[in-house]
Motif scaffolding. Structure first.
Motif, mmCIF file in Angstrom:
data_model
loop_
_atom_site.group_PDB
_atom_site.id
_atom_site.type_symbol
_atom_site.label_atom_id
_atom_site.label_comp_id
_atom_site.label_asym_id
_atom_site.label_seq_id
_atom_site.Cartn_x
_atom_site.Cartn_y
_atom_site.Cartn_z
ATOM 1 N N TRP A 258 0.911 -8.725 -2.804
ATOM 2 C CA TRP A 258 0.283 -8.637 -1.476
ATOM 3 C C TRP A 258 -0.775 -7.530 -1.454
ATOM 4 C CZ3 TRP A 258 0.063 -12.112 2.217
ATOM 5 C CH2 TRP A 258 0.942 -13.197 2.099
ATOM 6 N N THR A 259 -1.807 -7.773 -2.228
ATOM 7 C CA THR A 259 -2.921 -6.827 -2.289
ATOM 8 C C THR A 259 -3.600 -6.749 -0.930
ATOM 9 O OG1 THR A 259 -4.450 -8.584 -2.833
ATOM 10 C CG2 THR A 259 -3.358 -7.454 -4.699
ATOM 11 N N PRO A 260 -4.342 -5.676 -0.684
ATOM 12 C CA PRO A 260 -5.060 -5.590 0.596
ATOM 13 C C PRO A 260 -5.994 -6.777 0.799
ATOM 14 C CG PRO A 260 -5.192 -3.509 -0.590
ATOM 15 C CD PRO A 260 -4.488 -4.460 -1.494
ATOM 16 N N GLN A 261 -6.577 -7.266 -0.287
ATOM 17 C CA GLN A 261 -7.512 -8.395 -0.158
ATOM 18 C C GLN A 261 -6.771 -9.653 0.295
ATOM 19 O OE1 GLN A 261 -7.368 -6.240 -2.747
ATOM 20 N NE2 GLN A 261 -9.276 -5.183 -2.221
ATOM 21 N N ARG A 262 -5.637 -9.931 -0.337
ATOM 22 C CA ARG A 262 -4.873 -11.117 0.044
ATOM 23 C C ARG A 262 -4.337 -10.968 1.482
ATOM 24 N NH1 ARG A 262 0.780 -13.492 -2.529
ATOM 25 N NH2 ARG A 262 0.979 -15.158 -1.015
ATOM 26 N N THR A 263 -3.865 -9.790 1.791
ATOM 27 C CA THR A 263 -3.331 -9.554 3.141
ATOM 28 C C THR A 263 -4.435 -9.741 4.180
ATOM 29 O OG1 THR A 263 -1.827 -7.942 2.179
ATOM 30 C CG2 THR A 263 -2.062 -7.909 4.574
ATOM 31 N N ALA A 264 -5.599 -9.166 3.879
ATOM 32 C CA ALA A 264 -6.713 -9.264 4.830
ATOM 33 C C ALA A 264 -7.117 -10.720 5.040
ATOM 34 C CB ALA A 264 -7.906 -8.445 4.319
ATOM 35 N N ALA A 265 -7.166 -11.478 3.949
ATOM 36 C CA ALA A 265 -7.569 -12.892 4.063
ATOM 37 C C ALA A 265 -6.530 -13.680 4.863
ATOM 38 C CB ALA A 265 -7.742 -13.485 2.668
ATOM 39 N N CYS B 163 -4.371 -12.500 7.129
ATOM 40 C CA CYS B 163 -4.211 -12.043 8.519
ATOM 41 C C CYS B 163 -5.516 -12.104 9.320
ATOM 42 C CB CYS B 163 -3.701 -10.599 8.541
ATOM 43 S SG CYS B 163 -2.099 -10.406 7.747
ATOM 44 N N GLY B 164 -6.632 -12.390 8.644
ATOM 45 C CA GLY B 164 -7.904 -12.389 9.370
ATOM 46 C C GLY B 164 -8.321 -10.992 9.791
ATOM 47 N N LEU B 165 -7.996 -10.002 8.967
ATOM 48 C CA LEU B 165 -8.361 -8.610 9.252
ATOM 49 C C LEU B 165 -9.277 -8.093 8.138
ATOM 50 C CD1 LEU B 165 -4.817 -7.230 10.209
ATOM 51 C CD2 LEU B 165 -6.721 -7.617 11.800
ATOM 52 N N ALA B 166 -9.868 -6.920 8.366
ATOM 53 C CA ALA B 166 -10.658 -6.290 7.306
ATOM 54 C C ALA B 166 -9.725 -5.467 6.423
ATOM 55 C CB ALA B 166 -11.722 -5.381 7.926
ATOM 56 N N VAL B 167 -10.054 -5.404 5.137
ATOM 57 C CA VAL B 167 -9.254 -4.592 4.204
ATOM 58 C C VAL B 167 -9.128 -3.161 4.732
ATOM 59 C CG1 VAL B 167 -9.334 -3.536 1.909
ATOM 60 C CG2 VAL B 167 -9.766 -5.992 2.170
ATOM 61 N N GLU B 168 -10.249 -2.643 5.299
ATOM 62 C CA GLU B 168 -10.240 -1.244 5.770
ATOM 63 C C GLU B 168 -9.209 -1.031 6.882
ATOM 64 O OE1 GLU B 168 -13.223 -3.146 5.773
ATOM 65 O OE2 GLU B 168 -13.372 -2.519 3.676
ATOM 66 N N GLN B 169 -9.032 -2.057 7.732
ATOM 67 C CA GLN B 169 -8.058 -1.903 8.825
ATOM 68 C C GLN B 169 -6.635 -1.764 8.270
ATOM 69 O OE1 GLN B 169 -9.459 -5.598 10.885
ATOM 70 N NE2 GLN B 169 -9.257 -4.359 12.733
ATOM 71 N N GLU C 21 -5.804 -0.784 5.204
ATOM 72 C CA GLU C 21 -5.714 0.502 4.496
ATOM 73 C C GLU C 21 -5.529 1.638 5.499
ATOM 74 O OE1 GLU C 21 -6.038 1.318 1.171
ATOM 75 O OE2 GLU C 21 -6.914 -0.438 0.181
ATOM 76 N N MET C 22 -6.276 1.592 6.596
ATOM 77 C CA MET C 22 -6.172 2.644 7.619
ATOM 78 C C MET C 22 -4.745 2.709 8.175
ATOM 79 S SD MET C 22 -5.948 2.874 11.220
ATOM 80 C CE MET C 22 -6.545 1.354 11.894
ATOM 81 N N LEU C 23 -4.183 1.541 8.482
ATOM 82 C CA LEU C 23 -2.852 1.503 9.080
ATOM 83 C C LEU C 23 -1.806 2.058 8.107
ATOM 84 C CD1 LEU C 23 -1.063 0.635 11.432
ATOM 85 C CD2 LEU C 23 -1.009 -1.672 10.480
ATOM 86 N N ALA C 24 -1.867 1.634 6.852
ATOM 87 C CA ALA C 24 -0.890 2.104 5.860
ATOM 88 C C ALA C 24 -1.028 3.614 5.646
ATOM 89 C CB ALA C 24 -1.091 1.355 4.542
ATOM 90 N N LEU D 12 0.823 -1.215 0.000
ATOM 91 C CA LEU D 12 0.000 0.000 0.000
ATOM 92 C C LEU D 12 0.859 1.268 0.000
ATOM 93 C CD1 LEU D 12 -2.839 -1.113 2.424
ATOM 94 C CD2 LEU D 12 -3.030 -0.650 -0.023
ATOM 95 N N LEU D 13 1.952 1.246 0.736
ATOM 96 C CA LEU D 13 2.836 2.426 0.753
ATOM 97 C C LEU D 13 3.357 2.700 -0.657
ATOM 98 C CD1 LEU D 13 4.854 1.701 4.040
ATOM 99 C CD2 LEU D 13 3.080 3.439 3.728
#
Ligand code: SF4
Length: 697
Positions: free
Chosen positions: A260-267, A269-275, A277-280, A231-232
């Motif tokens: 390492w798209t947000p979707q793949r990362t979220a899946a 890590c068990g997190l939401a894509v928005e989380q 994106e917010m962190l980055a 994301l950065l």
């Protein structure tokens, strides 16, 4: 009445290495407190060490040498004299050494972090003897290795600077319980407007007090860091000038993280894509506008299969956004490599016999369970015939505890334990030697959290017949006929040798001066990598590492899933569907302090934190006694039903003395001896279990 105030150091395995003031009235210690003049300690000790006087004068202190009379593990001993104890140990070790001294193994870790009472005289003794060497991996080598591949050495942001940060990622740790003085700086930063973000599968005491908490799946931190880098780069939240000048391998990194798209990362890590994106966004945008953004990494996240790579990946983040430009930006895992330690001078590896038929043999302390049970073989070398344990409690702290206990129960194993109390390990000893506590001996300390050398002056005389570790190994050396001059060094002489006074970081260090003043700060730049100068082979922050390639590893940041998780081990997860971690209890420090009644009373009994949905699915209600089990063992604990652990995770706060738990077991019944991707470290938090209501007995 004579009252004295003695300058001392907290000896425990904690990054804070507090400067303590000990009040001594008529030769008796009456209290300890944090030194208000020491900038990091700021007059505060944690609850545990505030009870150090209670621990020192505890009725159960071991005060005399003991010899076993019962079965191994039974804990039955009789008092013997020092003379008899030393004679028997020397006789037994000499008989083994005639055959092969490598059958003798020291087993020690950070029961004291002191340079003198830790590995100085002890290692001189074992080196001169030609004993097996111990690979001291049990806590920190996975993350340490990963951090060093990226940054070059275990150094980074000064803890005292965190109060000036505007964003702090508290990644993989619970500083309220185990890094209190960093937490005080983080709270000050928050008061000044900073945002704190906890990244931890468990809503710990720390996570509860942060503005944001990302409860990722255990063992997926490496994937989260890859997703953040994606994301950065995608959003160009980068410091191009810093990357061009001070990093290596950006183009290869860019290619690697593209997947390492947000979707793949979220899946993953068990997190939401928005989380994610917010962190980055917070991290990248705040850095871009010049705010100091800092990461505090802790060792919890590296206790999984891919733990070394996880730390390596996270350590890449500050260079991407130029966070190292600021004294309050960057990252810290450990400050340990800032110290010019003279390990060779202290431990004298040159004393080792040069025997071509018996090349040095190294035993990994994290696989002690298996290794104590191995026979002699060409690949392993001689069977372990004797273990000398000091500054450690392996029967309680080493993974896969049933095997460790089975190994220590071997009737043909000769075991000596230097200790303060009759721990789980002492129960298996043949000879027990009473050791002094920090109030009764001299020492000098580096820290892995701040940047000071701290002196420990003896405050009181040794209790009973207890002796410092150094003195015990001096006496053993004499019994074994080792007459090398180094075995006659006093503790003060050892403390004087601990750091290189000609090194710019510890310029003009002297034991005499530090013991009088209590501490000295190392000479270090405020922003260590503001203009690069990374201690890597290239001198740059290495996104791409040739050294990793040479070591047989992926040279770029990557993700290695846990050995045991629902995603990576679906067959195993059918029987054991819950992940388990066992981070420290607030009132215990590893197994130290568990026998201090006031602290144990606060913790109550062993608990298992379980999510309401996981509890309901098993008919478990809050306060039920539950059985936690997997293919390696089981334990009983009192269920605490809450949403502090994420769904699918249970948390067994550690580390209880086994014999002080109702079923004689602790969380290490369930942990495995499999090792991390780098650093040969244990995977304590890479565990699947099942939980059920315990049958009433
Ligand atoms: S355990 Fe840590 S916080 Fe507590 S007194 Fe020791 S160094 Fe300080």
């Amino acid at each position: 009445m004579s009252t004295r105030i003695i300058k001392a150091a907290c000896p425990h395995d904690c990054p804070d290495t507090c400067a303590m003031l000990v009040t001594v009235v008529d030769g008796k210690a009456t209290g300890v407190r944090g030194d208000p003049d020491h900038p990091n300690t700021a007059g505060v000790l944690c609850t545990k060490v505030s009870r150090y006087v209670e621990r020192t004068y505890h009725a159960d202190r071991l005060l005399y040498p003991l010899k076993r009379v019962g079965r191994k593990g039974e804990g039955k001993f009789v008092r013997i004299t020092w003379d008899d104890a030393l004679s028997e140990i020397a006789e037994r070790l000499q008989a083994i050494a005639v055959r092969d001294a490598r059958a003798i193994l020291p087993y020690s870790y950070a029961g004291t972090m002191g340079a003198v009472q830790g590995e100085s005289m002890a290692m001189r003794f074992f080196n001169r003897l030609g004993a097996s060497q111990l690979d001291r991996t049990i806590c920190a080598t996975a993350g340490g290795t990963g951090y060093k591949y990226t940054i070059g050495a275990k150094m980074g942001t000064d803890t005292e600077q965190y109060e000036n940060a505007k964003l702090i990622l508290i990644w993989g740790g619970n500083p309220v319980a185990s890094n209190l003085h960093f937490w005080m700086k983080a709270q000050e930063a928050k008061r000044r407007g900073a945002i704190l973000i906890a990244i931890d599968p468990y809503r710990s005491l720390t996570a509860e007090k942060c503005q944001h908490h990302l409860a990722l799946l255990p063992g997926t931190d490496a994937a989260l860091a890859l997703g953040l880098m994606h994301l950065l780069i995608r959003d160009d939240l980068l410091d191009h000038d810093y990357i061009d000048r001070y990093t290596l391998g950006f183009d290869e990194l860019k290619q690697r993280v593209a997947e390492w798209t947000p979707q793949r990362t979220a899946a993953t890590c068990g997190l939401a894509v928005e989380q994610i994106e917010m962190l980055a966004r917070l991290y990248g945008e705040m850095a871009k506008r010049g705010d100091p953004v800092a990461i505090r990494l802790s060792y919890g996240l590296q206790r999984v299969r891919g733990g070394g790579m996880a730390v390596r990946n996270i350590a890449c983040l500050p260079a991407l956004v130029g966070a190292w430009r600021h004294p309050a930006g960057g990252a810290l895992l450990s400050s340990g490599d800032n110290y010019p330690k003279r390990s060779a001078q202290m431990e004298r590896p040159d004393l080792r016999p040069n025997d071509v038929d018996r090349p040095p043999r190294v035993i990994n302390m994290s696989t002690i369970g298996d290794d104590l049970l191995r026979p002699s073989s060409a690949s392993f070398g001689p069977k372990i015939e004797a273990v000398i344990v000091y500054n450690s409690n392996p029967v309680a702290v080493a993974p896969e505890s049933a095997k460790v206990a089975q190994g220590f129960a071997r009737e043909d194993l000769f075991t000596v334990v230097l200790e303060h109390f009759q721990t789980d390990t002492v129960d298996y000893a043949d000879i027990v030697l009473p050791a002094t506590t920090q109030l009764e001996h001299a020492d000098i300390h580096a820290s892995y959290g701040h940047q000071y050398i701290i002196a420990n002056n003896p405050a009181i005389a040794p209790l009973g017949e207890s002796k410092p570790n150094t003195e015990i190994f001096r006496l053993l050396a004499a019994r074994m006929g080792f007459s090398d001059p180094c075995f006659f060094d006093t503790d003060e002489a050892l403390a004087s040798q601990a750091f290189d006074a000609s090194h710019p970081h510890a310029r003009d260090f002297s034991w005499q001066q530090v013991s009088e003043q209590g501490w000295m700060k190392l000479n270090l730049p405020a922003a260590p990598f503001a203009q690069g100068g990374f201690p890597t082979p290239s001198g740059k922050c290495e996104f791409y590492s040739e050294q990793m390639l040479r070591d047989g590893l992926d040279p770029l940041p990557a993700y290695l899933p846990p050995y045991e998780s629902v995603a990576s081990a679906p067959e195993l997860a059918k029987d054991y569907p819950l992940a388990m971690i066992s981070p420290p209890q607030r009132n215990f420090l590893n197994t130290t302090f568990v026998n201090v009644q006031s602290l144990r009373a606060t913790e109550g009994e062993p608990h298992l934190d379980i999510h309401p949905e996981d509890a309901a699915a098993r008919g478990i209600t809050d306060g039920d006694m539950v059985r936690v089990f997997n293919q390696r063992g089981e334990l009983h604990a009192r269920a605490r039903v809450s949403d502090a652990p994420r769904k699918g995770l249970v948390v067994a706060l550690s580390i209880w003395w086994k014999k002080l738990a109702s079923d004689g077991r602790n969380a290490n019944e369930l942990t495995s001896q499999r090792l991390t991707d780098m650093g040969r470290a244990p995977t304590f938090y890479d565990v699947l279990v099942q939980v059920e209501r315990a049958q009433p007995s």
